[in-house]
Design an enzyme around this catalytic site. Sequence first.
Site, PDB file in Angstrom:
ATOM      1  CG  ASP A  70      -2.098  -0.838   1.154  1.00 44.53           C
ATOM      2  OD1 ASP A  70      -2.186  -1.637   0.211  1.00 44.53           O
ATOM      3  OD2 ASP A  70      -2.968  -0.733   2.045  1.00 44.53           O
ATOM      4  CG  HIS A 121      -4.215   2.831  -0.529  1.00 46.15           C
ATOM      5  ND1 HIS A 121      -5.203   2.164   0.166  1.00 46.15           N
ATOM      6  CD2 HIS A 121      -3.324   3.252   0.411  1.00 46.15           C
ATOM      7  CE1 HIS A 121      -4.915   2.172   1.458  1.00 46.15           C
ATOM      8  NE2 HIS A 121      -3.793   2.834   1.639  1.00 46.15           N
ATOM      9  CG  HIS A 125      -4.183   6.966   3.547  1.00 43.62           C
ATOM     10  ND1 HIS A 125      -4.377   6.787   4.898  1.00 43.62           N
ATOM     11  CD2 HIS A 125      -3.913   5.732   3.051  1.00 43.62           C
ATOM     12  CE1 HIS A 125      -4.211   5.517   5.207  1.00 43.62           C
ATOM     13  NE2 HIS A 125      -3.929   4.856   4.102  1.00 43.62           N
ATOM     14  CG  HIS A 215       2.397   0.255   4.376  1.00 41.89           C
ATOM     15  ND1 HIS A 215       2.063  -0.638   5.369  1.00 41.89           N
ATOM     16  CD2 HIS A 215       1.283   0.977   4.091  1.00 41.89           C
ATOM     17  CE1 HIS A 215       0.781  -0.458   5.691  1.00 41.89           C
ATOM     18  NE2 HIS A 215       0.284   0.514   4.933  1.00 41.89           N
TER      19      HIS A 215
END
Length: 259
Positions: A70, A121, A125, A215
Amino acid sequence: MKAARYVRALLALVAAGSLAATTGCSTLHGVTSPRSARASASGSTSTSAHGPGTTDVDCNKAKCVALTFDGGPSKPTPNLLDILREKHVHATFFVQGKGHTDTYSKTLSRMAREGHEIGNHTWSHKILTKLSVRQIHAELDPVQEAVREITGHTPVLMRPPQGRTDDKVSEVLRKMGLAQVLWSVTAKDYATTDTAVITKRVLEQTRRDGIILLHDRYPGTIPAVPGIIDTLRERGYTIVTVSQLLAPAEPVPGTVYRP
């Protein structure tokens, strides 16, 4: 017998509570597991992995686990792509917009060129369950457009920030043609730079049909990846993308996939 029923009921409540904690909604509809998706699909039981050194994989037979990242692409991402290429592994990248797709477009192009799967994504965020329909589109549309312009392909998968979704979000995503992908394995690599800890957490949590969340922008993560891949293979796992894990099912827009 009563004790056994009580234990089963308690376990069901714990499982429901776990889902609510992950999704931020205790009444979320349309949640299914990769295994259930495969079981309900008809047709071929295999899917082709695109890229060098890969073969067809049937996750009804193979002991599969999906590897996902991500929040990129970021400055360290090419190092991760080097490792994945060396190991002949394809991953699913849920990319972010602001400071990422708009800054590292060449890295994003390389991801696609080397056969990795690319999902959405969001732009910045934000937690989608706190947003209006218009604001949700403002988070998702620019990333869809950027990925399409840079790679020639439009994402069909997305991961909601913090895994927080609800029926309103699901309906927006259904109309956008996006399926939601949660996870079953997290190293919480945003909270540690200790590569050994990250490796240990992933290996302890991984089970068949799982989805690993990492990540690529945090310093302890990329150094952990070679050991994670090697150990999972030693344990009999086949590492796949999310779409490979679901096949022969196709991702259904709006649906939440969670092991």
